[in-house]
Design an enzyme around this catalytic site. Sequence first.
Site, PDB file in Angstrom:
ATOM      1  N   TRP B 361       0.880  -1.149   0.064  1.00 22.40           N
ATOM      2  CA  TRP B 361       0.041   0.020   0.093  1.00 22.40           C
ATOM      3  C   TRP B 361       0.824   1.323  -0.104  1.00 22.40           C
ATOM      4  O   TRP B 361       0.419   2.174  -0.303  1.00 22.40           O
ATOM      5  CB  TRP B 361      -0.918   0.030   1.121  1.00 22.40           C
ATOM      6  CG  TRP B 361      -0.125   0.404   2.464  1.00 22.40           C
ATOM      7  CD1 TRP B 361       0.957  -0.411   2.776  1.00 22.40           C
ATOM      8  CD2 TRP B 361      -0.552   1.219   3.493  1.00 22.40           C
ATOM      9  NE1 TRP B 361       1.234   0.028   4.002  1.00 22.40           N
ATOM     10  CE2 TRP B 361       0.532   1.015   4.487  1.00 22.40           C
ATOM     11  CE3 TRP B 361      -1.526   2.250   3.683  1.00 22.40           C
ATOM     12  CZ2 TRP B 361       0.372   1.898   5.619  1.00 22.40           C
ATOM     13  CZ3 TRP B 361      -1.283   3.173   4.669  1.00 22.40           C
ATOM     14  CH2 TRP B 361      -0.418   2.896   5.828  1.00 22.40           C
ATOM     15  N   ASP B 362       2.051   1.053   0.594  1.00 23.29           N
ATOM     16  CA  ASP B 362       2.999   2.347   0.438  1.00 23.29           C
ATOM     17  C   ASP B 362       3.155   3.269  -0.892  1.00 23.29           C
ATOM     18  O   ASP B 362       3.068   4.342  -0.766  1.00 23.29           O
ATOM     19  CB  ASP B 362       4.454   2.179   0.755  1.00 23.29           C
ATOM     20  CG  ASP B 362       4.762   0.723   1.418  1.00 23.29           C
ATOM     21  OD1 ASP B 362       3.747  -0.004   1.796  1.00 23.29           O
ATOM     22  OD2 ASP B 362       6.002   0.386   1.679  1.00 23.29           O
ATOM     23  N   GLU B 488       0.259  -2.689  12.368  1.00 24.73           N
ATOM     24  CA  GLU B 488       0.266  -4.155  12.122  1.00 24.73           C
ATOM     25  C   GLU B 488       0.607  -4.641  13.902  1.00 24.73           C
ATOM     26  O   GLU B 488       0.907  -5.837  13.958  1.00 24.73           O
ATOM     27  CB  GLU B 488       1.566  -4.642  11.385  1.00 24.73           C
ATOM     28  CG  GLU B 488       1.050  -4.349   9.985  1.00 24.73           C
ATOM     29  CD  GLU B 488       1.996  -4.707   8.926  1.00 24.73           C
ATOM     30  OE1 GLU B 488       3.152  -4.876   9.151  1.00 24.73           O
ATOM     31  OE2 GLU B 488       1.587  -4.768   7.587  1.00 24.73           O
ATOM     32  N   LYS B 592       2.582   0.193  15.931  1.00 22.98           N
ATOM     33  CA  LYS B 592       3.955   0.225  15.109  1.00 22.98           C
ATOM     34  C   LYS B 592       4.311   1.375  14.165  1.00 22.98           C
ATOM     35  O   LYS B 592       5.441   1.948  14.294  1.00 22.98           O
ATOM     36  CB  LYS B 592       3.652  -0.901  14.309  1.00 22.98           C
ATOM     37  CG  LYS B 592       4.982  -1.433  13.278  1.00 22.98           C
ATOM     38  CD  LYS B 592       4.513  -2.572  12.620  1.00 22.98           C
ATOM     39  CE  LYS B 592       5.659  -2.873  11.798  1.00 22.98           C
ATOM     40  NZ  LYS B 592       5.621  -4.060  10.535  1.00 22.98           N
ATOM     41  N   GLN B 593       3.105   1.890  13.950  1.00 25.44           N
ATOM     42  CA  GLN B 593       3.316   3.158  12.904  1.00 25.44           C
ATOM     43  C   GLN B 593       2.052   3.810  12.783  1.00 25.44           C
ATOM     44  O   GLN B 593       1.027   3.289  13.041  1.00 25.44           O
ATOM     45  CB  GLN B 593       3.644   2.489  11.438  1.00 25.44           C
ATOM     46  CG  GLN B 593       2.468   1.673  10.807  1.00 25.44           C
ATOM     47  CD  GLN B 593       2.853   0.733   9.803  1.00 25.44           C
ATOM     48  OE1 GLN B 593       3.189  -0.273   9.914  1.00 25.44           O
ATOM     49  NE2 GLN B 593       2.709   1.268   8.526  1.00 25.44           N
TER      50      GLN B 593
END
Lengths: 784, 784
Positions: B361-362, B488, B592-593
């Site tokens: 998806w980045d 995630e 995580k992000q």
Amino acid sequence: MIRHPSFVVEPWQLRETELELDVLAQTESVFALSNGHLGLRGNLDEGEPASLPGTYLNAFYEERPLRYAETSYGNPEAGQTVVNVTNGKIFRLLVGDEPFDVRYGQLLAHERMLDLRGGVLQRQARWISPVGREIRLSSTRLVSFVQRAVAAVLYEVEPIDGATRLVVQSELVANEPPPTVETDPRAAAALQSPLRSEEFVCNNNRVVLCHITRASGLRVAAGMDHVVEGPDGTEVTAESEEDLGRVTVTADVQPGQRLRIVKFLAYGWSGQRSQPAVRAQVEGALAEARHTGWEGLVDAQRTYLDDFWERAEIELEGDAELQQAVHFAMFHVLQAGARGEQRAIAGKGLTGPGYDGHTFWDTEMFVLPILSYTFPAAAGDVLRWRHATLDLARQRARQLGLRGAAFPWRTISGEECSGYWPAGTAQFHINAGIADAVIRYQLVADDDAFEHDVGSELLVETARLWRSLGHHDAESRFRIDGVTGPDEYSAIVDNNVYTNLMAQQNLKAAADIVERHPDRAAELQVDAEEVASWRDAARAMVVPYDESLGIHPQDEDFTKHERWDFSNTDAEDYPLLLHFPYLQLYRKQVVKQPDLVLAIQTRGEAFTAEQKLRDFDYYEELTVRDSSLSACTQAIVAAEVGHIELAFDYFGEAALMDLDDLEHNTRDGLHIASLAGACMAPLGAFGGVRDYQGTMHFSPCLPQALTRMAFRLTFRGRLLRVDVNHRDASYTLMEGPPLDISHYGHAVSLETEATVRRRLPSPPVLPSPRPPPGRAPVRRVPER
Amino acid sequence: MIRHPSFVVEPWQLRETELELDVLAQTESVFALSNGHLGLRGNLDEGEPASLPGTYLNAFYEERPLRYAETSYGNPEAGQTVVNVTNGKIFRLLVGDEPFDVRYGQLLAHERMLDLRGGVLQRQARWISPVGREIRLSSTRLVSFVQRAVAAVLYEVEPIDGATRLVVQSELVANEPPPTVETDPRAAAALQSPLRSEEFVCNNNRVVLCHITRASGLRVAAGMDHVVEGPDGTEVTAESEEDLGRVTVTADVQPGQRLRIVKFLAYGWSGQRSQPAVRAQVEGALAEARHTGWEGLVDAQRTYLDDFWERAEIELEGDAELQQAVHFAMFHVLQAGARGEQRAIAGKGLTGPGYDGHTFWDTEMFVLPILSYTFPAAAGDVLRWRHATLDLARQRARQLGLRGAAFPWRTISGEECSGYWPAGTAQFHINAGIADAVIRYQLVADDDAFEHDVGSELLVETARLWRSLGHHDAESRFRIDGVTGPDEYSAIVDNNVYTNLMAQQNLKAAADIVERHPDRAAELQVDAEEVASWRDAARAMVVPYDESLGIHPQDEDFTKHERWDFSNTDAEDYPLLLHFPYLQLYRKQVVKQPDLVLAIQTRGEAFTAEQKLRDFDYYEELTVRDSSLSACTQAIVAAEVGHIELAFDYFGEAALMDLDDLEHNTRDGLHIASLAGACMAPLGAFGGVRDYQGTMHFSPCLPQALTRMAFRLTFRGRLLRVDVNHRDASYTLMEGPPLDISHYGHAVSLETEATVRRRLPSPPVLPSPRPPPGRAPVRRVPER
């Protein structure tokens, strides 16, 4: 399968009157013999045709790497798979120069019969060879309950129509080729040649083969010895090589004469002892078996079983098929657990390679209840095995960042072997299941040494796990988030009711036991603060309730999810896990196997009667029974909430799970836990047996089709017999000191060797809930 | 890494002044050259020492089986891994009879320099061989932006101290041995000899090798041609075999003379065309390159880049290191996307084998925003690639029991290759990310044909997915349960705010686009009922809010979970996924992000300013940035809520991700999405750039350390330049018709080639939130 016309309904036998090769795989499982230490699948003596040749030793496994498409921390890297060890069942027969093979020539008659009171598998055949020689053959096979390393076969052949040269090759075969690999994840991983030869010896009629597994480094020795009776001139020779031992008997036999061979088999294995020691152990067992002799082994087998049935028989009148099925189930439960002796009971017992030979929570939650009531020593042995694996469970907990012990979801020797953690390690409820079994065993067996040495540590370490797994929220409630309950069609959920209630019981029991045993508390470094923290967590445990629906959600979010679209799910879409991704199953309301309903069975005192009824009816519409661990629980809770006829149907399904091959995988081995559940089901459902708070409770109520049910229970040194009909129940204390029990909530005092009779209330009349379309159990009594 | 004393801070160059073998692996990545079609890692010309030799062709992959410890329905069975194709970078040099190898002899000087305006990698070396011959060597390597199949190297050697026999072997090497296998799941699966030779030819100075992959059946041809200039007597010979092509140049060279070799390389591949066709394509490309000549290629490269920088330059004054890093980042983003031409942009671009060469998806969420604003045609190409894979995405949706299209979480050619579905397929948000990129591309590029043909179908099929994935609850609210958001460290959650808000935008955009294009609606079988169902789902979308905390929970249950115990987590425990099981990460509050914070960036209009501040501060305490896709988002949102100095620190981290090897895996390739994020970060954070509702919004605000920032944007046919200092911002419409923009919410009308200046408000003064202990970004400006 038993509905096949070749199968006969008889209370104490499972008889196949013709050989049906289309169900050969299933018969290999149902005709399996085992004593919990050694198991032989019901393969034909001559080795072929065979679906899955199988000879198993409890806990004898090979290691194999577990591979992941994407690795992640904490995934077990090594798997364990039960090994098909050296096959000693084989008798190859040459009639003239034609090999006896049921697929050739003409099979005039063939009957196999598993004798549930004698503990033997008998076979009779009459066969005409392709060139026209007729013989009669019979064999009787047993795996001894008394001499746990020993099996034996009596093999007899006689010619019918003229003098015939008979050659019998009695063999030991190691590294049999595995069958074709299954894609069904439930089937076992096949292993190619797992055994490496260490020694092979032959000496007169005796051959011993010694092997070691390549990766796990376990040693196994298999030996055979023979007593041969034949006409004059009968010759016997023996030979052996790495993977083959063979004793060849050659005889010229006249009609009226017969060739009679008794084959004694013995097995030994060890992960520690030397090869000479393991060999000697097998040769010793062979010597003892030969000394006992065939008749001696058969007699001892019968005596052992007479004693067992005296304590374990369940009598059902009104449904002969279910009577047979329950005897069959109880027999296999005994076979799985009798002589395990501090080894596990695998999901398939020793009847097949299914689930890789692994042990799951089924043992404690489904097998041990009935064993505790009928054969408590065997139940205690399994828990002692769990206790022996505590260090591994502690290591696993550390690896997961938790305290106490995290027992493996699936294992043979104690290491976690689950390769899919959302339906594996995340099922922490197994730890509370072990605690539950400890509590029940203590209650039933009154085994003080066990409680002090074993039970205390199991309860403490599992309580520590729960305390570290849960946390308090802002309102000081104790939550257990991100775990998986028994229903594997939901995963990684918050506050699964079953898990939380079972953890609550576990925490409380741990607190109680260390208060009873301050010396153990000190040894286990439990202080007052820790005990208080367990009691607090138990008291503050979150048990979600959905006020708008008036039911308990299976987990905190369950009832918010979309219902599975049952109306657009076809019959062939079941089991759903083979046709839909977990991704879809997890996010919808669909239940593989009872979860909230199992909580009603195991923690019934935590629910009101009204809640039980509403909960049961709600989950009934969502439960697809894609696990064999469904019907037995549904039977018990259906009966409790008043759906007695539905309970009977579920009992029927549980009892016939393997005999009718309802899960289509009986070929891989029997569903031992389901069979055990099928024994508990009539007690729990129609006897209303519960053991809440240390008392035996009974609330009997029979379905219409059963005219009478009687069963026996062992409880704190008593042998209790309960005899129920539609009008009343009789309670007899057959052995042991006086006991107070409860009949429909009323105390009943029982005196030794006396019978008390009580009337039954009228059963309720309730509208039946509706299982998902196409997923209702088969009606035992067709509706008019 | 750039902090290494050998690396020099210069705005338009990345220069290494000494060869540092300890960071050789990282320099191979940062010195990689690519045009989006062909990529060459920055390996040394002589092939050794090397960490990861790498030559990649976009979408050229080998297939490999994906294995699971436990199989389940819907798991992809085949993986795809980028192939290190035939290596044409190699020049082996013999000086006298000593091979030139930097590890032997004496390296007097060594410099490598990536020229960000020239688009070439230059190398200079002076070396004394073990027997004392001194040479000077230089090479210049380029991968042409103009001739996409072509790379070239100018290789020059001259002796310093006496006449020397020089032998140069210019090679093509197929099936280079892979490096040792990594256990880090993020590293690529190594492939052994993936290429099978189909043909090899040599002709004068030209060699072509043709191969086909063993499993995926893709053909590749690699060719080289040479122009050699040397002293009289210079000899050139060529040879080839299956996996080796070699042109050998032998010359006796005097001091003052030099041997000069221009090597032209060309690559072609196809999954459909014949071997002769692929070979001819390469030979054609070689002919064109030779015709253009070395100088021609270098000039065209410079012109191409001049044009690019004219539209894409970001100027920063006050932090030379970040100025260099942003130029470097933008250069690599261009290299990843320039000539992909309807292929994907991989997570690592074509700079290394990390993530198996997969696209995630980045691309849409991090790379396409900056590409859309600077090089919209390249952004459109990526979306046309997605569109070309729609059939595969539709099949995947069917397999999952869903409607519309489910694009793969990770892939090279369009098939799902994710082997762990909770952090793979369950991240359905990728579909809304694709829709977001479609919406932005349409907005920025004003590409009617794209909107009609491509955008409409992508929006419709993703909207269908969302409609089938969600459901209405009893209060008619639209829920999306059991999915994974960008973070995630949580998985399979209900109503992830990011996912729901992005799906909402997706559903609404699909409804809008089919109303604009009724002909497409008819072709795609969208009727009024379906459009209404999308609008209803968008309107009724659940967006959880935690009233007691006054923040948005990341998902419905997130804030009920225990907080991660950051105080007992050591520095070496990061990244957490390598030291803790998912089981623990999922059940706790640890991020995580950015997930909720990313929603603030992408759907900012769905939050109030107060919510943004409280949300940001809450998640700041939980976000560990174990993904490289963190800092760029945190920079933008930190600035928006008023933490401008914290934003600067995050921007610094994002910009230096690969230059400082902050994730410790730059060796496997650059983090293209993070580099793209590092380009968007100054625009989004310090320019306040947003494109909500079709208008360009700016709210500039510089951190103390930056004295000035200027950047350019392409928007609906305009080229806009924004120049910001601490006092004011100037907006210049460099090209295109007049445009209304917004400055701090106030409309500003821009006329062609005119500049408008606006004052900036004073920045707020807020207490800074605290990231988890040890996880704060490095302060760019040390605190006094």
